[in-house]
Design a protein around this motif. Structure first.
Motif, PDB file in Angstrom:
ATOM      1  N   ALA A  38       2.813  -8.246 -24.818  1.00 39.46           N
ATOM      2  CA  ALA A  38       2.595  -9.132 -25.961  1.00 39.46           C
ATOM      3  C   ALA A  38       3.699 -10.189 -25.985  1.00 39.46           C
ATOM      4  N   PHE A  39       3.421 -11.305 -26.612  1.00 40.99           N
ATOM      5  CA  PHE A  39       4.425 -12.364 -26.713  1.00 40.99           C
ATOM      6  C   PHE A  39       4.235 -13.109 -28.019  1.00 40.99           C
ATOM      7  N   GLY A  40       5.209 -13.908 -28.368  1.00 42.49           N
ATOM      8  CA  GLY A  40       5.114 -14.709 -29.583  1.00 42.49           C
ATOM      9  C   GLY A  40       5.750 -14.020 -30.771  1.00 42.49           C
ATOM     10  N   PHE A  41       5.613 -14.659 -31.915  1.00 42.68           N
ATOM     11  CA  PHE A  41       6.276 -14.137 -33.110  1.00 42.68           C
ATOM     12  C   PHE A  41       5.626 -12.869 -33.656  1.00 42.68           C
ATOM     13  N   THR A  42       4.425 -12.509 -33.191  1.00 46.49           N
ATOM     14  CA  THR A  42       3.776 -11.260 -33.623  1.00 46.49           C
ATOM     15  C   THR A  42       3.833 -10.193 -32.531  1.00 46.49           C
ATOM     16  N   ARG A  43       4.766 -10.372 -31.606  1.00 48.58           N
ATOM     17  CA  ARG A  43       4.847  -9.477 -30.448  1.00 48.58           C
ATOM     18  C   ARG A  43       4.983  -8.009 -30.865  1.00 48.58           C
ATOM     19  N   GLU A  44       5.892  -7.713 -31.771  1.00 50.85           N
ATOM     20  CA  GLU A  44       6.123  -6.318 -32.153  1.00 50.85           C
ATOM     21  C   GLU A  44       4.904  -5.705 -32.840  1.00 50.85           C
ATOM     22  N   ALA A  45       4.266  -6.469 -33.715  1.00 51.90           N
ATOM     23  CA  ALA A  45       3.067  -5.968 -34.391  1.00 51.90           C
ATOM     24  C   ALA A  45       1.946  -5.748 -33.381  1.00 51.90           C
ATOM     25  N   THR A  46       1.827  -6.670 -32.425  1.00 50.44           N
ATOM     26  CA  THR A  46       0.803  -6.519 -31.380  1.00 50.44           C
ATOM     27  C   THR A  46       1.074  -5.278 -30.545  1.00 50.44           C
ATOM     28  N   GLU A  47       2.319  -5.043 -30.184  1.00 54.77           N
ATOM     29  CA  GLU A  47       2.667  -3.859 -29.392  1.00 54.77           C
ATOM     30  C   GLU A  47       2.355  -2.576 -30.153  1.00 54.77           C
ATOM     31  N   ARG A  48       2.626  -2.569 -31.455  1.00 60.67           N
ATOM     32  CA  ARG A  48       2.314  -1.379 -32.263  1.00 60.67           C
ATOM     33  C   ARG A  48       0.805  -1.134 -32.298  1.00 60.67           C
ATOM     34  N   ARG A  49       0.039  -2.182 -32.485  1.00 67.26           N
ATOM     35  CA  ARG A  49      -1.421  -2.035 -32.538  1.00 67.26           C
ATOM     36  C   ARG A  49      -1.990  -1.641 -31.175  1.00 67.26           C
ATOM     37  N   GLN A  50      -1.409  -2.176 -30.104  1.00 62.63           N
ATOM     38  CA  GLN A  50      -1.835  -1.763 -28.763  1.00 62.63           C
ATOM     39  C   GLN A  50      -1.559  -0.271 -28.563  1.00 62.63           C
ATOM     40  N   ALA A  51      -0.374   0.164 -28.959  1.00 57.49           N
ATOM     41  CA  ALA A  51      -0.021   1.582 -28.819  1.00 57.49           C
ATOM     42  C   ALA A  51      -0.970   2.453 -29.624  1.00 57.49           C
ATOM     43  N   MET A  52      -1.318   1.992 -30.836  1.00 54.77           N
ATOM     44  CA  MET A  52      -2.236   2.769 -31.662  1.00 54.77           C
ATOM     45  C   MET A  52      -3.633   2.816 -31.036  1.00 54.77           C
ATOM     46  N   ALA A  53      -4.102   1.695 -30.521  1.00 51.94           N
ATOM     47  CA  ALA A  53      -5.427   1.665 -29.887  1.00 51.94           C
ATOM     48  C   ALA A  53      -5.454   2.569 -28.653  1.00 51.94           C
ATOM     49  N   LEU A  54      -4.392   2.550 -27.855  1.00 51.24           N
ATOM     50  CA  LEU A  54      -4.313   3.454 -26.701  1.00 51.24           C
ATOM     51  C   LEU A  54      -4.294   4.911 -27.156  1.00 51.24           C
ATOM     52  N   ALA A  55      -3.579   5.193 -28.246  1.00 51.85           N
ATOM     53  CA  ALA A  55      -3.521   6.561 -28.767  1.00 51.85           C
ATOM     54  C   ALA A  55      -4.886   7.015 -29.280  1.00 51.85           C
ATOM     55  N   VAL A  56      -5.618   6.110 -29.917  1.00 55.75           N
ATOM     56  CA  VAL A  56      -6.980   6.441 -30.385  1.00 55.75           C
ATOM     57  C   VAL A  56      -7.868   6.760 -29.182  1.00 55.75           C
ATOM     58  N   GLY A  57      -7.775   5.936 -28.152  1.00 56.68           N
ATOM     59  CA  GLY A  57      -8.574   6.175 -26.947  1.00 56.68           C
ATOM     60  C   GLY A  57      -8.233   7.497 -26.285  1.00 56.68           C
ATOM     61  N   GLU A  58      -6.955   7.811 -26.204  1.00 63.19           N
ATOM     62  CA  GLU A  58      -6.525   9.088 -25.607  1.00 63.19           C
ATOM     63  C   GLU A  58      -6.997  10.261 -26.452  1.00 63.19           C
ATOM     64  N   TYR A  59      -6.898  10.120 -27.774  1.00 63.43           N
ATOM     65  CA  TYR A  59      -7.367  11.184 -28.661  1.00 63.43           C
ATOM     66  C   TYR A  59      -8.873  11.405 -28.488  1.00 63.43           C
ATOM     67  N   GLN A  60      -9.640  10.337 -28.428  1.00 62.54           N
ATOM     68  CA  GLN A  60     -11.088  10.468 -28.250  1.00 62.54           C
ATOM     69  C   GLN A  60     -11.420  11.127 -26.907  1.00 62.54           C
ATOM     70  N   HIS A  61     -10.669  10.763 -25.890  1.00 67.84           N
ATOM     71  CA  HIS A  61     -10.885  11.366 -24.564  1.00 67.84           C
ATOM     72  C   HIS A  61     -10.608  12.874 -24.622  1.00 67.84           C
ATOM     73  N   GLN A  62      -9.478  13.249 -25.207  1.00 68.95           N
ATOM     74  CA  GLN A  62      -9.121  14.670 -25.302  1.00 68.95           C
ATOM     75  C   GLN A  62     -10.102  15.426 -26.196  1.00 68.95           C
ATOM     76  N   LEU A  63     -10.565  14.779 -27.261  1.00 65.00           N
ATOM     77  CA  LEU A  63     -11.547  15.407 -28.143  1.00 65.00           C
ATOM     78  C   LEU A  63     -12.862  15.644 -27.401  1.00 65.00           C
ATOM     79  N   GLY A  64     -13.245  14.701 -26.556  1.00 60.77           N
ATOM     80  CA  GLY A  64     -14.450  14.885 -25.744  1.00 60.77           C
ATOM     81  C   GLY A  64     -14.324  16.078 -24.815  1.00 60.77           C
ATOM     82  N   ASP A  65     -13.157  16.226 -24.177  1.00 56.05           N
ATOM     83  CA  ASP A  65     -12.924  17.385 -23.300  1.00 56.05           C
ATOM     84  C   ASP A  65     -12.987  18.689 -24.090  1.00 56.05           C
TER      85      ASP A  65
END
Length: 176
Positions: A38-65
């Motif tokens: 991420a870049f720009g003045f919203t870089r940190e917020a973007t990184e947090r949201r990216q981390a959350m979206a990746l965590a949601v995806g990982e949780y859904q994957h593990q829940l499927g298993d």
């Protein structure tokens, strides 16, 4: 259900397998996009949201298993129940009450067989780890958002409760 489908129809299992086959590249592309810097003045917020979206995806994957493992446990249990019911098909051995059926179903349970396996422990552990990572990220975001709105967050409220509890204990000691 398998007998209900007509000639040329596809089962739910094959439809699911086809969906997973087509969705897998999309999932990989989504993960790659969420891993971009991420870049720009919203870089940190973007990184947090990216981390959350990746965590949601990982949780859904593990829940499927995990759900697949529970489905397997149900199939094993039903197969065991069918065998036990077949044993009872002889005259004089038939079930006379719902309670007898329930006891037979409990004896045929396939969950214990699956739940005691190493595969279940690994799958369930991965699910809980993914869930806790997601929970922590959501909790951090709620804490941050409430602070931006001037509301006390969990950290402040927990600290206030600790202070109140310490004061209560101190007053109790003084009164003694």
């Amino acid at each position: 259900m398998r007998r209900a489908v007509g000639e040329g129809s596809r089962s739910f299992d094959s439809l699911h397998a086809e969906f997973v086959r087509h969705a897998s590249p999309l999932r990989q592309e989504m993960q790659a996009a969420l891993s971009m810097p991420a870049f720009g003045f919203t870089r940190e917020a973007t990184e947090r949201r990216q981390a959350m979206a990746l965590a949601v995806g990982e949780y859904q994957h593990q829940l499927g298993d995990y759900n697949a493992l529970m489905l397997e446990a149900s199939r094993v249990g039903l197969s065991n129940l069918e065998s036990k019911l077949a044993e009872r098909s002889e005259p004089g051995r038939s079930l006379k009450s719902f309670r007898e059926f329930y006891d037979l179903w409990i004896d045929a349970e396939g969950y214990a067989e699956i739940a005691l396996s190493d595969r279940f422990q690994a799958t369930y552990g991965a699910l809980v780890n993914a869930q806790m990572r997601l929970r922590q990220l959501v909790q951090d975001e709620v804490e941050r958002s409430s602070g931006e709105l001037g509301m006390p967050g969990r950290t402040e409220i927990d600290a206030a409760h600790r202070k109140i509890d310490a004061l209560r204990r101190r007053i109790a000691r003084i009164e003694e």
